[in-house]
Design an enzyme around this catalytic site. Structure first.
Site, PDB file in Angstrom:
ATOM      1  N   CYS A   1      62.875 -53.792  81.330  1.00 33.65           N
ATOM      2  CA  CYS A   1      61.842 -53.764  82.369  1.00 33.65           C
ATOM      3  C   CYS A   1      62.407 -53.603  83.778  1.00 33.65           C
ATOM      4  O   CYS A   1      62.287 -52.558  84.392  1.00 33.65           O
ATOM      5  CB  CYS A   1      60.993 -55.040  82.302  1.00 33.65           C
ATOM      6  SG  CYS A   1      59.843 -55.085  80.916  1.00 33.65           S
TER       7      CYS A   1
ATOM      8  N   VAL B   1      57.823 -55.987  71.931  1.00 33.26           N
ATOM      9  CA  VAL B   1      56.428 -56.019  72.374  1.00 33.26           C
ATOM     10  C   VAL B   1      55.469 -55.907  71.198  1.00 33.26           C
ATOM     11  O   VAL B   1      54.533 -56.695  71.056  1.00 33.26           O
ATOM     12  CB  VAL B   1      56.166 -54.873  73.382  1.00 33.26           C
ATOM     13  CG1 VAL B   1      54.673 -54.785  73.718  1.00 33.26           C
ATOM     14  CG2 VAL B   1      56.983 -55.084  74.652  1.00 33.26           C
TER      15      VAL B   1
ATOM     16  N   ASP C   1      56.164 -48.573  62.114  1.00 36.51           N
ATOM     17  CA  ASP C   1      57.420 -48.271  62.795  1.00 36.51           C
ATOM     18  C   ASP C   1      58.167 -47.212  61.983  1.00 36.51           C
ATOM     19  O   ASP C   1      58.072 -47.189  60.745  1.00 36.51           O
ATOM     20  CB  ASP C   1      58.272 -49.528  62.938  1.00 36.51           C
ATOM     21  CG  ASP C   1      59.327 -49.401  64.029  1.00 36.51           C
ATOM     22  OD1 ASP C   1      59.147 -50.019  65.104  1.00 36.51           O
ATOM     23  OD2 ASP C   1      60.323 -48.685  63.827  1.00 36.51           O
TER      24      ASP C   1
ATOM     25  N   ARG D   1      63.916 -51.821  59.720  1.00 31.60           N
ATOM     26  CA  ARG D   1      63.138 -52.803  60.477  1.00 31.60           C
ATOM     27  C   ARG D   1      61.918 -53.262  59.681  1.00 31.60           C
ATOM     28  O   ARG D   1      61.624 -54.460  59.600  1.00 31.60           O
ATOM     29  CB  ARG D   1      62.700 -52.176  61.804  1.00 31.60           C
ATOM     30  CG  ARG D   1      61.730 -52.999  62.640  1.00 31.60           C
ATOM     31  CD  ARG D   1      62.366 -54.218  63.202  1.00 31.60           C
ATOM     32  NE  ARG D   1      61.534 -54.843  64.242  1.00 31.60           N
ATOM     33  CZ  ARG D   1      61.636 -56.100  64.599  1.00 31.60           C
ATOM     34  NH1 ARG D   1      62.528 -56.885  64.029  1.00 31.60           N
ATOM     35  NH2 ARG D   1      60.861 -56.591  65.548  1.00 31.60           N
TER      36      ARG D   1
ATOM     37  N   ARG E   1      69.286 -54.135  75.266  1.00 35.74           N
ATOM     38  CA  ARG E   1      68.775 -52.940  75.931  1.00 35.74           C
ATOM     39  C   ARG E   1      69.184 -52.897  77.406  1.00 35.74           C
ATOM     40  O   ARG E   1      68.923 -53.816  78.161  1.00 35.74           O
ATOM     41  CB  ARG E   1      67.249 -52.886  75.820  1.00 35.74           C
ATOM     42  CG  ARG E   1      66.741 -52.593  74.416  1.00 35.74           C
ATOM     43  CD  ARG E   1      65.240 -52.687  74.335  1.00 35.74           C
ATOM     44  NE  ARG E   1      64.768 -54.041  74.594  1.00 35.74           N
ATOM     45  CZ  ARG E   1      63.480 -54.364  74.699  1.00 35.74           C
ATOM     46  NH1 ARG E   1      62.557 -53.436  74.586  1.00 35.74           N
ATOM     47  NH2 ARG E   1      63.116 -55.621  74.916  1.00 35.74           N
TER      48      ARG E   1
ATOM     49  N   THR F   1      55.022 -49.467  79.616  1.00 35.06           N
ATOM     50  CA  THR F   1      55.056 -49.362  81.071  1.00 35.06           C
ATOM     51  C   THR F   1      55.283 -47.920  81.500  1.00 35.06           C
ATOM     52  O   THR F   1      56.234 -47.276  81.062  1.00 35.06           O
ATOM     53  CB  THR F   1      56.168 -50.248  81.643  1.00 35.06           C
ATOM     54  OG1 THR F   1      55.965 -51.585  81.203  1.00 35.06           O
ATOM     55  CG2 THR F   1      56.169 -50.209  83.163  1.00 35.06           C
TER      56      THR F   1
ATOM     57  N   THR G   1      59.673 -47.182  76.997  1.00 35.33           N
ATOM     58  CA  THR G   1      59.641 -46.096  77.979  1.00 35.33           C
ATOM     59  C   THR G   1      60.931 -46.173  78.793  1.00 35.33           C
ATOM     60  O   THR G   1      60.964 -46.740  79.884  1.00 35.33           O
ATOM     61  CB  THR G   1      58.406 -46.206  78.897  1.00 35.33           C
ATOM     62  OG1 THR G   1      58.239 -47.575  79.307  1.00 35.33           O
ATOM     63  CG2 THR G   1      57.160 -45.751  78.189  1.00 35.33           C
TER      64      THR G   1
END
Length: 423
Positions: free
Chosen positions: A259, A15, A33, A38, A330, A119, A84
């Site tokens: 999600c 995201v 980050d 990364r 994920r 979210t 989240t």
């Protein structure tokens, strides 16, 4: 936006990175980050998530990357885009969000704006995040600083629906903050924005987007189980039903990812907190969470019919990511199929050309095979509909199997005449 505005994007995953790149084309932007590896990869123009290519990174000429808090201290707009997840009890895990809020709170100044994209359930931004901002900064919401909420709508691996072409929901803690948030996103989102009346409305809108999809997929998964008992091909039923203009094109399968397999638990947590038991949502979650075990049971039944002894069996799982044509691991539910076969003593090998072997090892303790071997496997499960598997075709995939073996197609990638079972 004004000439003094400088943006910090906190969290550079699926995201945050596309967001930072888009803003970095137009405004001074810092991508922050905690993962030093990364950040170093991004500085060299490499995005391991494959969401942003090196050309796009180079075009973001006003974007810098850092792990150092002091390098975002001069920013006045902070956008939080961290995961989240849920914990092992399927309760919201706010650890990343609280950590990001604490980070921002340490550098927050008067008149700054903090926008959350993660979210959450309705009310979480103001009830969970804002107190951390206030405590760490010593400032007061809507007196010294404001917050906004603009939920992410990133679809990993989707090259057609990108950040700028998906309409963005925006909101703010005051009407003036809402104006500021909306104007910021309007400046980069070509599809436009939808301004919600409050942060709680925007939070609720996001969490039900994926809850709706989860419940619909659960319905199709349950129908697939029913049709299997009736000896009817689910794909044929869905194709026939789809001839009606308003039939929704959902398909059965595993439901994982950042999600759909997670967000409903945020809503059910909040519902139960206020004394309501969300029966339909939790029923859908129960069905979808157990699809891996159902698939394993179907394959085992076919193996037993062919007198394949499970403790000595070799099983090939093709695909590990939570969806096709992306490297995202994920919350993948493919692991539940793997666990089920290992419980029976079978030897499981996993092949996925999209996955970084090191990530598979670190996240799930899995050693991927570089290439399936011919005539080696007692069962092959095509778990993810990667384009490479489609191009490989059933005839080639069959060469990996022993003369007596089972080929099970979870996503109906292959022609039904070549497979022994599918959802």
């Amino acid at each position: 936006m004004t000439t003094r505005d400088k943006i910090a994007v906190i969290g550079l995953g699926y995201v945050g990175l596309p967001l930072a790149v888009e803003f970095g084309r137009c405004y001074p932007t810092v991508g922050f980050d905690l993962n030093e590896q990364r950040v170093e990869q991004l500085r060299t123009g490499c995005d391991r998530t494959l969401e942003v290519d090196s050309a796009a990174l180079q075009q973001a000429t006003q974007l810098a990357f850092t792990t150092r808090l002091e390098e975002i201290a001069s920013c006045n707009i902070y956008i939080v885009a961290v995961p989240t997840p849920v914990d092992r009890h399927r309760q919201p895990d706010f650890t990343p969000l609280l950590g990001a809020s604490q980070t921002v709170g340490q550098v927050l100044k008067k008149d700054d704006l903090v926008i959350y994209e993660s979210t959450v359930y309705p009310g979480a931004t103001e009830e969970v995040c804002v107190p951390v901002l206030e405590r760490c900064s010593g400032l007061v919401l809507n007196q010294d600083f404001c917050v906004g909420y603009s939920p992410e709508r990133i679809n990993p691996g989707d090259k057609a629906h990108r950040l700028t072409t998906i309409r963005k929901v925006t909101s703010g803690s005051t009407p003036e903050a809402a104006d500021r948030v909306d104007a910021l996103y309007c400046s980069v989102i070509t599809a436009g924005t939808f301004r919600a009346s409050s942060i709680r409305v925007a939070e609720a809108a996001k969490v039900i987007e994926n809850t709706q999809r989860d419940v619909n997929i659960a319905l199709i998964n349950e129908l697939a189980m029913i049709f299997n008992r009736l000896g009817i091909d689910t794909s044929e039923v869905l194709e026939a039903a789809g001839s009606k203009w308003n039939f929704l094109p959902f398909r059965p399968g595993l439901v994982g990812g950042h999600c759909i397999g997670v967000d409903p638990y945020y809503l059910t947590y909040k519902a139960q907190e206020i004394g309501y038991h969300p029966e339909m949502i939790l029923a859908g979650r129960h069905i979808n969470d157990n699809m891996g075990h159902y698939i394993a049971a179907q394959v085992i039944r076919l193996m037993v019919k062919r007198a394949i002894h499970l403790p000595q069996a070799r099983v090939l799982i093709m695909g590990l990511t939570f969806k096709e044509n992306c490297p995202d691991l994920r919350n993948t539910r493919v692991t539940s199929i793997i666990d089920a076969f290992r419980d029976y003593g079978a030897e499981v090998e996993v092949y996925d050309p999209w996955v970084d072997p090191l990530e598979a090892r670190n996240e799930y303790g899995l050693e991927l095979v570089p290439q399936p071997q011919p005539a080696r496997y007692d069962a092959i499960i095509l778990a993810v509909a990667h384009e490479q598997f489609r191009q490989m075709g059933a005839a080639t995939i069959r060469t990996f199997a022993k003369p007596v073996a089972v080929l099970y197609d979870v996503k109906s990638v292959l022609d039904v005449t070549w497979v022994d079972g599918r959802l």
